[in-house]
Write a protein that holds these residues in place. Structure first.
Motif, PDB file in Angstrom:
ATOM      1  N   SER A  57      31.874 -22.400  11.509  1.00  0.00           N
ATOM      2  CA  SER A  57      30.582 -22.406  10.817  1.00  0.00           C
ATOM      3  C   SER A  57      30.827 -22.388   9.313  1.00  0.00           C
ATOM      4  O   SER A  57      31.948 -22.139   8.854  1.00  0.00           O
ATOM      5  N   CYS A  58      29.757 -22.609   8.565  1.00  0.00           N
ATOM      6  CA  CYS A  58      29.828 -22.468   7.107  1.00  0.00           C
ATOM      7  C   CYS A  58      29.988 -20.994   6.752  1.00  0.00           C
ATOM      8  O   CYS A  58      30.689 -20.632   5.802  1.00  0.00           O
ATOM      9  N   THR A  59      29.352 -20.120   7.545  1.00  0.00           N
ATOM     10  CA  THR A  59      29.495 -18.677   7.321  1.00  0.00           C
ATOM     11  C   THR A  59      30.969 -18.291   7.385  1.00  0.00           C
ATOM     12  O   THR A  59      31.479 -17.558   6.536  1.00  0.00           O
ATOM     13  N   THR A  83      18.668 -18.290  -1.282  1.00  0.00           N
ATOM     14  CA  THR A  83      19.630 -18.991  -0.441  1.00  0.00           C
ATOM     15  C   THR A  83      19.614 -18.368   0.934  1.00  0.00           C
ATOM     16  O   THR A  83      18.928 -17.374   1.187  1.00  0.00           O
ATOM     17  N   PHE A  84      20.389 -18.955   1.846  1.00  0.00           N
ATOM     18  CA  PHE A  84      20.520 -18.402   3.181  1.00  0.00           C
ATOM     19  C   PHE A  84      21.404 -17.151   3.119  1.00  0.00           C
ATOM     20  O   PHE A  84      22.273 -17.035   2.257  1.00  0.00           O
ATOM     21  N   SER A  86      23.968 -16.092   4.647  1.00  0.00           N
ATOM     22  CA  SER A  86      25.434 -16.201   4.712  1.00  0.00           C
ATOM     23  C   SER A  86      26.093 -16.289   3.348  1.00  0.00           C
ATOM     24  O   SER A  86      27.212 -15.800   3.167  1.00  0.00           O
ATOM     25  N   THR A  87      25.438 -16.926   2.379  1.00  0.00           N
ATOM     26  CA  THR A  87      25.994 -17.067   1.037  1.00  0.00           C
ATOM     27  C   THR A  87      26.356 -15.693   0.477  1.00  0.00           C
ATOM     28  O   THR A  87      27.354 -15.539  -0.236  1.00  0.00           O
ATOM     29  N   VAL A 131      24.714 -22.945  -4.887  1.00  0.00           N
ATOM     30  CA  VAL A 131      24.175 -23.705  -3.750  1.00  0.00           C
ATOM     31  C   VAL A 131      23.483 -24.945  -4.316  1.00  0.00           C
ATOM     32  O   VAL A 131      22.811 -24.858  -5.351  1.00  0.00           O
ATOM     33  N   ASP A 158      28.719 -23.187  -2.134  1.00  0.00           N
ATOM     34  CA  ASP A 158      28.210 -23.205  -0.763  1.00  0.00           C
ATOM     35  C   ASP A 158      27.474 -24.537  -0.640  1.00  0.00           C
ATOM     36  O   ASP A 158      26.311 -24.665  -1.020  1.00  0.00           O
ATOM     37  N   ALA A 160      26.438 -26.311   1.896  1.00  0.00           N
ATOM     38  CA  ALA A 160      25.854 -26.554   3.217  1.00  0.00           C
ATOM     39  C   ALA A 160      24.825 -27.687   3.204  1.00  0.00           C
ATOM     40  O   ALA A 160      24.601 -28.342   4.211  1.00  0.00           O
ATOM     41  N   HIS A 161      24.199 -27.933   2.035  1.00  0.00           N
ATOM     42  CA  HIS A 161      23.165 -28.980   1.976  1.00  0.00           C
ATOM     43  C   HIS A 161      23.661 -30.281   1.360  1.00  0.00           C
ATOM     44  O   HIS A 161      22.970 -31.292   1.460  1.00  0.00           O
ATOM     45  N   HIS A 184      25.890 -27.128  11.344  1.00  0.00           N
ATOM     46  CA  HIS A 184      24.887 -26.513  12.213  1.00  0.00           C
ATOM     47  C   HIS A 184      23.820 -27.555  12.564  1.00  0.00           C
ATOM     48  O   HIS A 184      23.599 -28.498  11.807  1.00  0.00           O
ATOM     49  N   LYS A 187      21.553 -29.237   9.925  1.00  0.00           N
ATOM     50  CA  LYS A 187      22.068 -29.872   8.722  1.00  0.00           C
ATOM     51  C   LYS A 187      22.107 -31.410   8.877  1.00  0.00           C
ATOM     52  O   LYS A 187      21.712 -31.939   9.910  1.00  0.00           O
ATOM     53  N   GLU A 193      27.387 -26.071  16.199  1.00  0.00           N
ATOM     54  CA  GLU A 193      27.812 -25.087  15.206  1.00  0.00           C
ATOM     55  C   GLU A 193      29.144 -25.577  14.660  1.00  0.00           C
ATOM     56  O   GLU A 193      30.042 -25.920  15.427  1.00  0.00           O
ATOM     57  N   GLY A 194      29.289 -25.583  13.362  1.00  0.00           N
ATOM     58  CA  GLY A 194      30.571 -25.999  12.788  1.00  0.00           C
ATOM     59  C   GLY A 194      30.516 -25.898  11.284  1.00  0.00           C
ATOM     60  O   GLY A 194      29.445 -25.749  10.687  1.00  0.00           O
ATOM     61  N   TYR A 326      13.507 -19.733   2.142  1.00  0.00           N
ATOM     62  CA  TYR A 326      14.159 -18.433   2.047  1.00  0.00           C
ATOM     63  C   TYR A 326      13.253 -17.304   1.564  1.00  0.00           C
ATOM     64  O   TYR A 326      12.544 -17.436   0.580  1.00  0.00           O
TER      65      TYR A 326
END
Ligand SMILES: *Cc1c(COP(=O)(O)O)cnc(C)c1O
Length: 381
Positions: A57-59, A83-84, A86-87, A131, A158, A160-161, A184, A187, A193-194, A326
């Motif tokens: 995952s990104c986490t 942000t999410f 996890s960041t 982000v 981060d 992710a986007h 995820h 995305k 999940e990855g 968020y």
């Protein structure tokens, strides 16, 4: 459930299932297999040759970055409040205290002026996490200028986007010491999940592989650099299964198609909403000069929280699944506990209350976007 236009809808777009079958039949289904190798090559090529490790995952990739930096109690990390989780979580669970920075209203990315203030006040800062909200590059030039005064503070993206977006002609994800990706299902490119950790400094490669391989020097052993492999450092089981990497390869092979489709959706929204935006008090996303969006989502800002919430309800009644985004982390219970000190993030508070995300996915199409935009205009009329 039962929306005519759902918010998100992941789709098969190429050879995903064929690759998964080949991965299973080939017998290497754990991490670091042949499909992982191909995905890493592709991602490396799109990050100016950076070294890439796939994670679950990104986490996880963010947690790896905290481990790589030896983040520990007594350290402070600056993260955006908008942000999410996890960041922030990845650094907080490593023992760091957090400083929540506000965003700047144009890109909704971390505000370099607030980062400057926080760095001036707090000498224990080890890293700043940026982000690229919605796939639009944050003010990286502004951040670079501020951070040039603090050469020991590391920038982490981060991303992710923002996969395949760029700023000033450089790919997002190549500006920080390292960056992270998410695959995820929500995305742009998915495998359930990855994630991935992108290492822009070759000095981090060897240790990153040890952390990724449960703290062992397994990779050095396979490369013939040591004659037995054993426990040498901290780490965890961060690797992505090759079955999921196979699925992901099928997605990434179609990156031009995916980006094109998402761009069409974005542009259809802009075309439908821009002519009436100022009259209705709507603000549309801004893509500043010399930045190429990765087209992760489409959001509008309404005049206030009340009109945003009424618009969400009205869209739902019309079968369109729009959503907010968020909840500011600086005001979350755990965010307050994790903070080194309270910080004011007025732009975050304001934007979070007014932002509405419209349906956005590869197969929505310009027609779908026009229909969802039409419903929004109905609701606001
Ligand atoms: C989705 C997301 C994450 C988490 O990604 P996972 O792969 O689900 O761990 C982290 N940061 C941001 C900005 C995200 O949007």
């Amino acid at each position: 459930m039962g929306y005519e236009i759902p918010f998100n809808q992941p789709a098969i777009i190429g050879r995903e299932l064929e690759h998964v079958e080949a991965a299973v039949r080939g017998g290497h289904t754990s991490s670091s297999g042949p499909f992982s190798g191909r995905v890493c090559e592709l991602l490396s090529a799109s990050h100016e040759g950076a070294h890439v490790l796939l994670t679950t995952s990104c986490t996880d990739a963010l947690e790896m970055s905290a481990m790589l930096m030896d983040i520990e109690p007594g350290d402070v990390v600056i993260v955006p409040s908008f942000t999410f989780v996890s960041t922030a979580l990845a650094f907080s669970r490593a023992g760091a205290q957090l400083l929540f920075a506000d965003i700047e209203p144009r890109t909704l990315g971390i505000d370099p002026d607030h980062v400057r203030q926080l760095l001036e006040e707090e000498p224990r800062v080890r890293a700043v996490v940026a982000v690229h909200y919605a796939g639009i590059g944050c003010d990286l030039a502004g951040l670079a200028e501020v951070m040039s005064q603090y050469p020991d503070v590391m920038l982490i993206e981060d991303n992710a986007h923002g996969l395949f977006g760029s700023a000033d002609g450089r790919p997002l994800g190549t500006f920080g010491r390292m960056s992270t990706l998410s695959f995820h299902e929500t995305k742009n490119f998915v495998c359930g999940e990855g994630g991935a950790l992108v290492l822009n400094d070759p000095a981090d490669i060897d240790r990153a592989h040890v952390l990724h391989d449960k703290g062992t020097n397994r990779r050095a052993f396979f490369l013939g650099q040591v004659d037995k492999y054993t426990w040498v450092d901290t780490g965890s089981s961060f690797g992505l299964s090759d079955m999921l990497a196979a699925f992901l390869l099928g997605q990434l092979e179609q990156r031009d198609v995916v980006l094109q489709r998402r761009r069409e959706v974005f542009e259809a929204y802009v075309e439908a909403l821009e002519p009436v935006a100022s009259e209705l008090g709507l603000r549309l996303p801004v893509v500043p000069e010399r930045r190429q969006s990765a087209y992760h989502m489409f959001h509008v800002l309404l005049p206030d929280r009340g009109s945003r919430d009424r618009a969400l309800d009205g869209l739902r009644e019309r079968g369109v699944q729009a959503t907010f985004h968020y909840v500011p982390l600086h005001s979350a219970d755990e965010g307050r506990r994790a903070a080194a000190m309270p910080t004011a993030c007025p732009v975050t508070d304001d934007i979070s209350g007014r932002l509405l995300r419209l349906p956005f996915y590869n197969d929505l199409g310009a027609d779908g976007a026009r229909q969802a935009a039409g419903s929004l205009l109905d609701v606001l009329a």
